[in-house]
Design a protein around this motif. Sequence first.
Motif, PDB file in Angstrom:
ATOM      1  N   GLY A  60       0.839  -1.197   0.000  1.00  0.00           N
ATOM      2  CA  GLY A  60       0.000   0.000   0.000  1.00  0.00           C
ATOM      3  C   GLY A  60       0.873   1.245   0.000  1.00  0.00           C
ATOM      4  N   MET A  61       0.759   2.044   1.017  1.00  0.00           N
ATOM      5  CA  MET A  61       1.561   3.260   1.145  1.00  0.00           C
ATOM      6  C   MET A  61       2.960   2.898   1.641  1.00  0.00           C
ATOM      7  N   ASP A  62       3.973   3.051   0.798  1.00  0.00           N
ATOM      8  CA  ASP A  62       5.326   2.690   1.222  1.00  0.00           C
ATOM      9  C   ASP A  62       5.959   3.806   2.045  1.00  0.00           C
ATOM     10  N   GLY A  63       7.199   3.584   2.438  1.00  0.00           N
ATOM     11  CA  GLY A  63       7.870   4.550   3.308  1.00  0.00           C
ATOM     12  C   GLY A  63       8.072   5.907   2.665  1.00  0.00           C
ATOM     13  N   PHE A  64       8.403   5.927   1.383  1.00  0.00           N
ATOM     14  CA  PHE A  64       8.624   7.201   0.698  1.00  0.00           C
ATOM     15  C   PHE A  64       7.342   8.038   0.661  1.00  0.00           C
ATOM     16  N   GLU A  65       6.232   7.391   0.347  1.00  0.00           N
ATOM     17  CA  GLU A  65       4.953   8.105   0.284  1.00  0.00           C
ATOM     18  C   GLU A  65       4.527   8.578   1.669  1.00  0.00           C
ATOM     19  N   THR A  66       4.744   7.722   2.664  1.00  0.00           N
ATOM     20  CA  THR A  66       4.407   8.098   4.044  1.00  0.00           C
ATOM     21  C   THR A  66       5.215   9.313   4.479  1.00  0.00           C
ATOM     22  N   ALA A  67       6.514   9.302   4.165  1.00  0.00           N
ATOM     23  CA  ALA A  67       7.379  10.431   4.525  1.00  0.00           C
ATOM     24  C   ALA A  67       6.933  11.708   3.835  1.00  0.00           C
ATOM     25  N   ALA A  68       6.501  11.596   2.587  1.00  0.00           N
ATOM     26  CA  ALA A  68       6.038  12.776   1.853  1.00  0.00           C
ATOM     27  C   ALA A  68       4.833  13.406   2.553  1.00  0.00           C
ATOM     28  N   HIS A  69       3.899  12.572   3.024  1.00  0.00           N
ATOM     29  CA  HIS A  69       2.736  13.081   3.753  1.00  0.00           C
ATOM     30  C   HIS A  69       3.167  13.747   5.064  1.00  0.00           C
ATOM     31  N   ILE A  70       4.125  13.127   5.749  1.00  0.00           N
ATOM     32  CA  ILE A  70       4.600  13.669   7.026  1.00  0.00           C
ATOM     33  C   ILE A  70       5.219  15.052   6.821  1.00  0.00           C
ATOM     34  N   LYS A  71       6.020  15.199   5.780  1.00  0.00           N
ATOM     35  CA  LYS A  71       6.716  16.454   5.531  1.00  0.00           C
ATOM     36  C   LYS A  71       5.791  17.557   5.013  1.00  0.00           C
ATOM     37  N   ARG A  72       4.635  17.172   4.501  1.00  0.00           N
ATOM     38  CA  ARG A  72       3.689  18.185   4.021  1.00  0.00           C
ATOM     39  C   ARG A  72       2.866  18.794   5.149  1.00  0.00           C
ATOM     40  N   ARG A  73       2.806  18.119   6.273  1.00  0.00           N
ATOM     41  CA  ARG A  73       2.004  18.606   7.392  1.00  0.00           C
ATOM     42  C   ARG A  73       2.800  19.583   8.248  1.00  0.00           C
ATOM     43  N   GLU A  74       2.194  20.693   8.576  1.00  0.00           N
ATOM     44  CA  GLU A  74       2.846  21.696   9.413  1.00  0.00           C
ATOM     45  C   GLU A  74       3.242  21.112  10.762  1.00  0.00           C
ATOM     46  N   ARG A  75       2.385  20.292  11.337  1.00  0.00           N
ATOM     47  CA  ARG A  75       2.600  19.749  12.679  1.00  0.00           C
ATOM     48  C   ARG A  75       3.776  18.770  12.732  1.00  0.00           C
ATOM     49  N   THR A  76       4.026  18.066  11.636  1.00  0.00           N
ATOM     50  CA  THR A  76       4.982  16.959  11.678  1.00  0.00           C
ATOM     51  C   THR A  76       6.206  17.136  10.781  1.00  0.00           C
ATOM     52  N   ARG A  77       6.280  18.204  10.044  1.00  0.00           N
ATOM     53  CA  ARG A  77       7.331  18.332   9.026  1.00  0.00           C
ATOM     54  C   ARG A  77       8.741  18.326   9.605  1.00  0.00           C
ATOM     55  N   ASP A  78       8.907  18.720  10.867  1.00  0.00           N
ATOM     56  CA  ASP A  78      10.249  18.807  11.444  1.00  0.00           C
ATOM     57  C   ASP A  78      10.647  17.564  12.240  1.00  0.00           C
ATOM     58  N   ILE A  79       9.800  16.547  12.282  1.00  0.00           N
ATOM     59  CA  ILE A  79      10.152  15.329  13.012  1.00  0.00           C
ATOM     60  C   ILE A  79      11.198  14.553  12.217  1.00  0.00           C
ATOM     61  N   PRO A  80      12.343  14.207  12.831  1.00  0.00           N
ATOM     62  CA  PRO A  80      13.370  13.448  12.106  1.00  0.00           C
ATOM     63  C   PRO A  80      12.850  12.063  11.701  1.00  0.00           C
ATOM     64  N   ILE A  81      13.176  11.639  10.486  1.00  0.00           N
ATOM     65  CA  ILE A  81      12.783  10.324   9.979  1.00  0.00           C
ATOM     66  C   ILE A  81      14.034   9.525   9.649  1.00  0.00           C
ATOM     67  N   ILE A  82      14.127   8.321  10.203  1.00  0.00           N
ATOM     68  CA  ILE A  82      15.199   7.388   9.868  1.00  0.00           C
ATOM     69  C   ILE A  82      14.582   6.260   9.050  1.00  0.00           C
TER      70      ILE A  82
END
Length: 227
Positions: A60-82
Motif C-alpha cells: 500500500g503506502m510505502d515509506g517514501f509516500e508516508t514520509a512525503a505526507h509527514i513532511k507536508r504537514r505543518e505539525r509533523t514536518r520537522d520530526i526526524p525520519i530514519i
Amino acid sequence: MVQKAKILLVDDRPENLLALEAILSALDQTLVRASSGEEALKALLTDDFAVILLDVQMPGMDGFETAAHIKRRERTRDIPIIFLTAINHGPHHTFRGYAAGAVDYISKPFDPWVLRAKVSVFVELYMKNCQLREQAALLRLQLEGGGGKAAGGAKEPAGLLAELSARLAAVEEQAEALSKQLDDESADAAAVATAAHLERKLTGLRRALDALEPGTGNGGAPVPSQN
C-alpha cells in the motif's frame, strides 16, 4: 516532571517491530507501533514524536509516500525520519530516501548499537527543545506580568527570574555537553544542525532573560552565557 519522549516505529512485519522494541527499550522512552503508513499518519495526528523509524518496503503506502505526507504537514514536518530498508538499490535509491526528508537511511541487517545511538541523539535534542519551550513560556509569563506576581501569586518577579535563570543554565549545560558529544562522534549533519539551532535559541533566551535582571537595562552588560 520530565515526560518520556515518544518514538514511532513503522513496519508492516510484527517481528521487525518486536526487534526494534528490543533494541530501543534500553532508552527508556515510549515506543509506539504502527503497522502501515496510514496507521503512522493517524498516530501523528494526536501525538508528538521525537523521531520516526520508517520501513521503506510496505504494502500500500510505502515509506517514501508516508514520509512525503509527514513532511507536508505543518505539525509533523520537522520530526526526524530514519528510513530502514532490507534492500539496497544503490545510490539512486538512497538519494530518494534523503529527498523524501529522511535524516538517515539504514540498510538491514543493521548494528543495534549504532541504531540505538542514532535514535538517542534525536531523543536528546527533542527533550532539550521541550525544556527550552518551557523556559520560554515562563519568561513570557514574567513579561506579561508587567512587574506583578506570577500566576497565582506564587513568586515575586525577582524570584521567578532567579528560577528561570537556574533552569536555563541547566539546559545550557546539557546542550553544550550534547554538542561536544556530536562533535566527538562525527554525527550526522542533520543532528549537528539541529543542535546548533537549539544553541542559538538558548542564546537568544539568555539575552532576553539577562535584560530583565535588575540594574542591567537595555544597555547593561550581564555576564555572558557559556554558550
